[in-house]
Write an enzyme that holds these catalytic residues in place. Structure first.
Site, PDB file in Angstrom:
ATOM      1  N   ASP A 113       0.848  -1.199   0.000  1.00 29.46           N
ATOM      2  CA  ASP A 113       0.000   0.000   0.000  1.00 29.46           C
ATOM      3  C   ASP A 113       0.883   1.249   0.000  1.00 29.46           C
ATOM      4  OD1 ASP A 113      -2.016   1.819   0.342  1.00 29.46           O
ATOM      5  OD2 ASP A 113      -2.916   0.824   2.078  1.00 29.46           O
ATOM      6  N   HIS A 155     -10.195  -0.562  -7.137  1.00 29.23           N
ATOM      7  CA  HIS A 155      -9.893   0.550  -6.225  1.00 29.23           C
ATOM      8  C   HIS A 155      -8.873   1.496  -6.856  1.00 29.23           C
ATOM      9  CE1 HIS A 155      -8.994   2.867  -2.703  1.00 29.23           C
ATOM     10  NE2 HIS A 155      -7.747   2.430  -2.663  1.00 29.23           N
TER      11      HIS A 155
HETATM   12  C1  HEM Z   1      -4.112   2.722  -4.146  1.00 29.45           C
HETATM   13  C2  HEM Z   1      -5.416   0.246  -0.183  1.00 29.45           C
HETATM   14  C3  HEM Z   1      -8.536   3.757   1.015  1.00 29.45           C
HETATM   15  C4  HEM Z   1      -6.689   6.479  -2.535  1.00 29.45           C
HETATM   16  C5  HEM Z   1      -4.230   1.736  -3.208  1.00 29.45           C
HETATM   17  C6  HEM Z   1      -3.560   0.453  -3.263  1.00 29.45           C
HETATM   18  C7  HEM Z   1      -3.913  -0.225  -2.151  1.00 29.45           C
HETATM   19  C8  HEM Z   1      -4.815   0.600  -1.384  1.00 29.45           C
HETATM   20  C9  HEM Z   1      -3.434  -1.613  -1.737  1.00 29.45           C
HETATM   21  C10 HEM Z   1      -2.625  -0.024  -4.400  1.00 29.45           C
HETATM   22  C11 HEM Z   1      -1.197   0.295  -4.141  1.00 29.45           C
HETATM   23  C12 HEM Z   1      -0.864   1.765  -4.198  1.00 29.45           C
HETATM   24  O1  HEM Z   1      -0.798   2.364  -5.261  1.00 29.45           O
HETATM   25  O2  HEM Z   1      -0.704   2.343  -3.129  1.00 29.45           O
HETATM   26  C13 HEM Z   1      -6.359   0.995   0.490  1.00 29.45           C
HETATM   27  C14 HEM Z   1      -7.037   0.574   1.701  1.00 29.45           C
HETATM   28  C15 HEM Z   1      -7.922   1.565   2.023  1.00 29.45           C
HETATM   29  C16 HEM Z   1      -7.802   2.606   1.027  1.00 29.45           C
HETATM   30  C17 HEM Z   1      -6.780  -0.731   2.439  1.00 29.45           C
HETATM   31  C18 HEM Z   1      -8.908   1.662   3.166  1.00 29.45           C
HETATM   32  C19 HEM Z   1      -9.430   0.655   3.749  1.00 29.45           C
HETATM   33  C20 HEM Z   1      -8.321   4.804   0.150  1.00 29.45           C
HETATM   34  C21 HEM Z   1      -9.011   6.061   0.195  1.00 29.45           C
HETATM   35  C22 HEM Z   1      -8.480   6.831  -0.809  1.00 29.45           C
HETATM   36  C23 HEM Z   1      -7.463   6.042  -1.487  1.00 29.45           C
HETATM   37  C24 HEM Z   1     -10.121   6.426   1.185  1.00 29.45           C
HETATM   38  C25 HEM Z   1      -8.807   8.238  -1.232  1.00 29.45           C
HETATM   39  C26 HEM Z   1      -9.724   9.007  -0.725  1.00 29.45           C
HETATM   40  C27 HEM Z   1      -5.820   5.691  -3.251  1.00 29.45           C
HETATM   41  C28 HEM Z   1      -5.047   6.193  -4.390  1.00 29.45           C
HETATM   42  C29 HEM Z   1      -4.329   5.096  -4.885  1.00 29.45           C
HETATM   43  C30 HEM Z   1      -4.647   3.969  -4.007  1.00 29.45           C
HETATM   44  C31 HEM Z   1      -5.008   7.615  -4.927  1.00 29.45           C
HETATM   45  C32 HEM Z   1      -3.365   5.085  -6.064  1.00 29.45           C
HETATM   46  C33 HEM Z   1      -4.113   4.973  -7.371  1.00 29.45           C
HETATM   47  C34 HEM Z   1      -3.158   4.986  -8.547  1.00 29.45           C
HETATM   48  O3  HEM Z   1      -2.676   3.916  -8.937  1.00 29.45           O
HETATM   49  O4  HEM Z   1      -2.875   6.080  -9.038  1.00 29.45           O
HETATM   50  N1  HEM Z   1      -5.007   1.798  -2.063  1.00 29.45           N
HETATM   51  N2  HEM Z   1      -6.833   2.219   0.114  1.00 29.45           N
HETATM   52  N3  HEM Z   1      -7.404   4.815  -0.879  1.00 29.45           N
HETATM   53  N4  HEM Z   1      -5.559   4.368  -3.053  1.00 29.45           N
HETATM   54 FE1  HEM Z   1      -6.238   3.285  -1.525  1.00 29.45          FE
END
Ligand code: HEM
Length: 318
Positions: A156, A229
């Site tokens: 993440d 996501h």
């Molecule tokens: C990408 C987990 C909540 C925004 C990701 C990734 C994971 C992850 C595993 C893919 C790896 C990475 O690029 O970091 C989670 C979990 C969450 C959560 C477990 C809550 C339970 C959120 C929330 C937001 C968010 C609430 C925004 C309001 C993003 C963004 C990316 C991302 C901007 C990158 C997208 C890209 O590839 O450009 N998240 N996330 N996430 N997440 Fe989350």
């Protein structure tokens, strides 16, 4: 995108762009009523840097840092300044299946270090100094989990901006010159029904996240229908892609069945995080929400502005 044009000129951000560490404390406080409470909070914030040095100096090999965010309800009372251009309380987003709740909070302290005891010590001294001026709304101690994984088992933070993209994505620039060098920050505390998540196959989980589980490699975006996501959280317009800085931290108490992710996102523009939340909770197209929410329920949701250090240091004079 260009970096804020003030970048290079004397803006003085708090350590928003500091490297991510192994332990963190997320402390959300409500400021109590009365002039005395506001005065105490102003004094403590003005000397926050001194308190951080007091703790940090005890282990020169392991830095400890703290950023402070101020909510819109108390912004003007504390700073005597106009509200940051985009600041307002967290707006609840009610999707058909899941709701991003809005919960109280006037001050956010995001404390981090590679040593948990340093985080604890700074939090302890901070709360002792604030005394009866504040009431704790939420307090979470997070830890880095293996190779930067969340408790769903995925790496993440991979897509976080780096290099010159980092200040360009996180620091306010000429659009709000008085507060250049500040950032918007949104926090949400999520709980996971881990057994239900673990009952999915790895392939199902990977389709929900949009990356492979073992290596964190990106999967192709879905052209239509259910989006991952990763795709729903990608915001693009005529200016290109709008990144935010995330420092999500796992937390939990296995003995109580508690498994969580503390989401924290820093951004130059609040609307970027709000658009991400809208796409996750309402869905794109509406109705096809982010499936991560079927396994992640927000318990809190609060928005703050992280002022530049010059604004903090000036608080004492008020
Ligand atoms: C990408 C987990 C909540 C925004 C990701 C990734 C994971 C992850 C595993 C893919 C790896 C990475 O690029 O970091 C989670 C979990 C969450 C959560 C477990 C809550 C339970 C959120 C929330 C937001 C968010 C609430 C925004 C309001 C993003 C963004 C990316 C991302 C901007 C990158 C997208 C890209 O590839 O450009 N998240 N996330 N996430 N997440 Fe989350």
């Amino acid at each position: 995108r260009a970096a804020p044009s003030t970048f290079g000129a004397p803006v003085s951000p708090q350590g928003v762009d500091a490297p991510l560490r192994r332990s963190a404390v997320f402390l959300v406080l409500v400021m109590n009523d009365g002039d005395e409470a506001a005065r105490t909070v102003r004094e403590v914030l003005a000397d926050l840097d001194g308190l951080v040095r007091t703790v940090g100096f005890r282990d020169l090999a392991n830095p400890v840092s703290c950023t402070v965010g101020i909510g819109s309800r108390v912004w003007t009372e504390l700073t005597g300044r106009k509200q940051p251009a985009e600041l307002h309380p967290f707006r609840e987003i009610a999707g058909a299946a899941h709701t991003a709740v809005s919960t109280p909070g006037d001050l956010l302290f995001h404390i981090w270090s590679d040593r948990q005891d340093l985080c604890f010590e700074l939090e302890r001294l901070l709360l002792a100094a604030l005394g009866s001026a504040v009431t704790t709304a939420d307090e979470v101690s997070g830890f880095r989990y293996f190779d930067t994984r969340d408790l769903l088992g995925f790496v993440d933070g991979t897509a976080n901006p780096v290099g010159p993209d980092l200040p360009a994505s996180t620091l306010v620039g000429d659009e709000d010159p008085e507060l250049a060098g500040g950032s918007y920050v949104v926090v949400q505390k999520y709980l996971h029904p881990l057994a239900a998540w673990q009952a999915l196959t790895t392939e199902q989980q990977e389709r929900i996240i949009g990356r492979t589980k073992a290596d964190g490699v990106e999967l192709d975006d879905a052209v239509e229908g259910q989006k991952s996501h990763k795709t729903l959280a990608t915001i693009t317009d005529e200016d290109g892609e709008h990144d935010i800085l995330r420092d999500n931290m796992p937390f939990g108490r296995p003995g109580h069945g508690e498994f969580g992710t503390y989401f924290i996102g820093y951004s130059r523009h609040l609307w970027v995080i709000e658009r991400m939340l809208e796409r996750m909770f309402v869905g794109d197209p509406p109705g096809l929400h982010d499936r991560i929410l079927d396994f992640s329920t927000p318990q809190t949701g609060t928005t703050f502005f992280v002022p530049p250090t010059t604004v903090l240091a000036a608080l004492d004079a008020g």
